[in-house]
Motif scaffolding. Sequence first.
Motif, PDB file in Angstrom:
ATOM      1  N   GLY A 320       0.776  -1.148   0.013  1.00 50.83           N
ATOM      2  CA  GLY A 320       0.049   0.052  -0.026  1.00 50.83           C
ATOM      3  C   GLY A 320       0.938   1.300   0.071  1.00 50.83           C
ATOM      4  N   THR A 321       2.263   1.220  -0.202  1.00 52.76           N
ATOM      5  CA  THR A 321       3.034   2.326  -0.185  1.00 52.76           C
ATOM      6  C   THR A 321       3.815   2.625  -1.479  1.00 52.76           C
ATOM      7  N   GLU A 322       3.359   3.330  -2.374  1.00 51.79           N
ATOM      8  CA  GLU A 322       3.649   3.616  -3.631  1.00 51.79           C
ATOM      9  C   GLU A 322       5.355   3.807  -3.563  1.00 51.79           C
ATOM     10  N   SER A 323       5.518   4.723  -2.577  1.00 50.01           N
ATOM     11  CA  SER A 323       6.985   5.173  -2.540  1.00 50.01           C
ATOM     12  C   SER A 323       8.050   3.876  -2.010  1.00 50.01           C
ATOM     13  N   SER A 324       7.297   2.722  -1.884  1.00 54.87           N
ATOM     14  CA  SER A 324       8.346   1.600  -1.737  1.00 54.87           C
ATOM     15  C   SER A 324       8.609   0.776  -2.805  1.00 54.87           C
ATOM     16  N   ARG A 325       8.216   1.355  -3.897  1.00 53.92           N
ATOM     17  CA  ARG A 325       8.393   0.600  -5.267  1.00 53.92           C
ATOM     18  C   ARG A 325       9.902   0.753  -5.882  1.00 53.92           C
ATOM     19  N   ARG A 326      10.460  -0.477  -5.912  1.00 50.19           N
ATOM     20  CA  ARG A 326      11.779  -0.584  -6.416  1.00 50.19           C
ATOM     21  C   ARG A 326      11.873  -1.135  -7.731  1.00 50.19           C
ATOM     22  N   ARG A 327      13.139  -1.177  -8.279  1.00 55.18           N
ATOM     23  CA  ARG A 327      13.431  -1.941  -9.463  1.00 55.18           C
ATOM     24  C   ARG A 327      13.499  -3.432  -9.048  1.00 55.18           C
ATOM     25  N   ALA A 328      12.728  -4.277  -9.837  1.00 56.77           N
ATOM     26  CA  ALA A 328      12.799  -5.671  -9.499  1.00 56.77           C
ATOM     27  C   ALA A 328      13.396  -6.333 -11.034  1.00 56.77           C
ATOM     28  N   VAL A 329      14.038  -7.469 -11.002  1.00 57.55           N
ATOM     29  CA  VAL A 329      14.672  -8.150 -12.199  1.00 57.55           C
ATOM     30  C   VAL A 329      14.161  -9.547 -11.775  1.00 57.55           C
ATOM     31  N   TRP A 330      13.674 -10.086 -12.731  1.00 59.53           N
ATOM     32  CA  TRP A 330      13.272 -11.647 -12.590  1.00 59.53           C
ATOM     33  C   TRP A 330      13.716 -12.350 -13.851  1.00 59.53           C
ATOM     34  N   GLN A 331      13.965 -13.685 -13.427  1.00 55.87           N
ATOM     35  CA  GLN A 331      14.660 -14.332 -14.515  1.00 55.87           C
ATOM     36  C   GLN A 331      14.131 -15.903 -14.538  1.00 55.87           C
ATOM     37  N   TYR A 332      13.740 -16.449 -15.670  1.00 52.33           N
ATOM     38  CA  TYR A 332      13.334 -17.548 -15.805  1.00 52.33           C
ATOM     39  C   TYR A 332      14.562 -18.452 -16.272  1.00 52.33           C
ATOM     40  N   ARG A 333      14.792 -19.569 -15.615  1.00 47.38           N
ATOM     41  CA  ARG A 333      16.044 -20.393 -15.920  1.00 47.38           C
ATOM     42  C   ARG A 333      15.771 -21.907 -15.977  1.00 47.38           C
ATOM     43  N   LEU A 334      16.111 -22.455 -17.059  1.00 45.55           N
ATOM     44  CA  LEU A 334      16.225 -23.886 -16.942  1.00 45.55           C
ATOM     45  C   LEU A 334      17.871 -24.178 -17.189  1.00 45.55           C
ATOM     46  N   ALA A 335      18.105 -25.327 -16.050  1.00 48.29           N
ATOM     47  CA  ALA A 335      19.470 -25.624 -16.289  1.00 48.29           C
ATOM     48  C   ALA A 335      19.873 -26.170 -17.482  1.00 48.29           C
ATOM     49  N   ARG A 336      21.128 -25.922 -17.938  1.00 47.18           N
ATOM     50  CA  ARG A 336      21.667 -26.548 -19.326  1.00 47.18           C
ATOM     51  C   ARG A 336      21.764 -28.039 -19.305  1.00 47.18           C
ATOM     52  N   GLU A 337      21.657 -28.766 -18.321  1.00 46.26           N
ATOM     53  CA  GLU A 337      21.573 -30.059 -18.250  1.00 46.26           C
ATOM     54  C   GLU A 337      20.487 -30.622 -17.704  1.00 46.26           C
ATOM     55  N   HIS A 338      19.756 -31.711 -18.538  1.00 47.07           N
ATOM     56  CA  HIS A 338      18.357 -32.177 -17.983  1.00 47.07           C
ATOM     57  C   HIS A 338      18.440 -32.452 -16.633  1.00 47.07           C
ATOM     58  N   ARG A 339      19.441 -33.179 -16.163  1.00 43.66           N
ATOM     59  CA  ARG A 339      19.376 -33.319 -14.879  1.00 43.66           C
ATOM     60  C   ARG A 339      19.232 -32.531 -13.612  1.00 43.66           C
ATOM     61  N   ASP A 340      19.986 -31.204 -14.123  1.00 49.85           N
ATOM     62  CA  ASP A 340      20.034 -30.126 -13.155  1.00 49.85           C
ATOM     63  C   ASP A 340      18.152 -29.811 -13.357  1.00 49.85           C
ATOM     64  N   ARG A 341      17.824 -29.614 -14.396  1.00 46.02           N
ATOM     65  CA  ARG A 341      16.604 -29.126 -14.654  1.00 46.02           C
ATOM     66  C   ARG A 341      15.523 -29.803 -13.838  1.00 46.02           C
ATOM     67  N   LEU A 342      15.639 -31.291 -14.084  1.00 46.71           N
ATOM     68  CA  LEU A 342      14.735 -31.929 -13.054  1.00 46.71           C
ATOM     69  C   LEU A 342      14.918 -31.732 -11.444  1.00 46.71           C
ATOM     70  N   ALA A 343      16.287 -31.733 -10.961  1.00 42.94           N
ATOM     71  CA  ALA A 343      16.631 -31.509  -9.558  1.00 42.94           C
ATOM     72  C   ALA A 343      15.657 -30.044  -9.413  1.00 42.94           C
ATOM     73  N   ARG A 344      15.912 -29.070 -10.223  1.00 41.94           N
ATOM     74  CA  ARG A 344      15.073 -27.822  -9.640  1.00 41.94           C
ATOM     75  C   ARG A 344      13.635 -28.039  -9.633  1.00 41.94           C
ATOM     76  N   GLU A 345      13.162 -28.652 -10.649  1.00 37.08           N
ATOM     77  CA  GLU A 345      11.591 -28.893 -10.762  1.00 37.08           C
ATOM     78  C   GLU A 345      11.189 -29.805  -9.677  1.00 37.08           C
ATOM     79  N   HIS A 346      11.949 -30.725  -9.306  1.00 42.58           N
ATOM     80  CA  HIS A 346      11.602 -31.636  -8.125  1.00 42.58           C
ATOM     81  C   HIS A 346      11.711 -30.943  -6.747  1.00 42.58           C
ATOM     82  N   ARG A 347      12.583 -30.018  -6.508  1.00 42.35           N
ATOM     83  CA  ARG A 347      12.722 -29.290  -5.320  1.00 42.35           C
ATOM     84  C   ARG A 347      11.485 -28.265  -5.168  1.00 42.35           C
TER      85      ARG A 347
END
Length: 520
Positions: A320-347
């Motif tokens: 409810g406080t407009e003055s508290s707005r700050r820059r936000a950066v979001w990233q979507y990331r799939l790991a380069r290797e299939h195994r890492d991607r599955l581990a992230r999704e599993h978590r």
Amino acid sequence: MYIRRVKTSSGATAVQIAQKRHGKREILEHLGSAHDEVTLASLEQVAREKIQAGQMAFDLDLHTDDTTTAPAKGVDAGGGLVLHGTRPRVLWEVLEQAYERIGFTGAVNDEVLKQLVLARVIEPTSKLDSLRVLAELNVENVPSYATLKRHLARCVPDNWRDLLSSAAYRFAADGGAVSVCLYDVTTLYFEADEEDELRKSGFSKERRIDPQILVGLLVDRHGFPLELHFFEGNKAETRTMIPVLDAFRDRHQVQDMLVVADAGMLSWANIQALEEAGYQYIVGSRNAKAPMDLAKTFATTGNHFADGQVIETTTELKKGTESSRRRAVWQYRLAREHRDRLAREHRDRRNHTLQVQRAEDIAAGRKAQRKARFLTTGQRKSLTVDYEAAKAAEQLFGLKGYVTNTSMKVLSGAEVVAAYHSLFEVEASFRMAKSDLRARPIFHHTRDAIEAHLTIVFCALAVGRHLQTATGMSLRRIIKTLQPLREGLVEINGTIATIPAALTPEAKEILKTLPEKSGH
């Protein structure tokens, strides 16, 4: 066990202690290389003493592969040879040079402090037992326990921690300035039952109920420690960051400082304090913020993102406080290797499932009513699980947000993400301090003794991180490789001589990578 002699490529004779197990030869220790008969005889005597250590003295000879014997310790061997022992000088010199290279000797010229730091790197143990470690290393001038305590009592009055922190900063800056720092907090517990003004029970990252302290660690982007402070065990983590940053900036007069911290440091009060003090920051955001921060993105382009895609938006840090707005950066990331991607999704899916189960248990009365994600508000009988919200949360899998006050001209979205990903270095430093250097548990009772202990841990951490960065090897591997290499100390006709250790190929590689090579 038996003594093995083998010719090296340089023409010397290496002496080793070996054994056979299941028909295979196993080398237990390299004792050194000999270029003459006197040296060879002394090395073989060292081997005999090691093999016979703790055994009853029978009138039997141990034979080497080449069936050569040498006189016992202290007996004239035709050349007045007396064996005085061995020491792992290669390892000690590597650690000693690293300690001096960082500048710790110039900052605090105290030999006892240096010995305690290096002993902790080799074998973390109590202060009293460190004297045994030093004696086994055959270090010169090992202090008594009374001398040790007398020297450490100077830590706080002589301001050792600040002096050593300044030396660490100068080494890390290397003529420039460290403008990007990573900050995190951990807890260290005490083997004690009673609390006091410092040691208090609080939220423990180790899930313990013992009295504890909070330790705030500031490192550079490579994980090299710059500043270490400790606080009461029940102090809120978010209230530790500003004092550490202020002390660091005031000591080194750092300008345009960028600090990176995880989501545990994200609070509106912290953000205001950072901005009022003139700091730039990158702080991890909480995933619960994603639906609000990315509402426009979801409405215009849907919830499909390319791997590595960066989304620029804003976030409201105080509802409810407009003055508290700050820059936000979001990233979507799939790991380069299939195994890492599955581990992230599993978590993500495992955490999501647990949150839904908790809401169902509270709604069904199986657990006490308390705040829970995906639980509608209301009285006990009207509590229900918001399955629509739970399903909507699934589209956030793979997203990670960051809050910063840096402009896009200073850091792009991808650079913000890259800077935050360096935060794992401070976590690695904490792991080294807790495991390799055994900073916990703490047995001290007074604030001064605790500060002396953490000062030793800070210096040992700096030596360890420096060697890891220089060699590309873990600290444990460096010690395991260099510690067996021992040089012999012999007296020949009244003159003390040293027999250099035989360097293994891996040891040679370690020495080559160091900024200043050992004299071996």
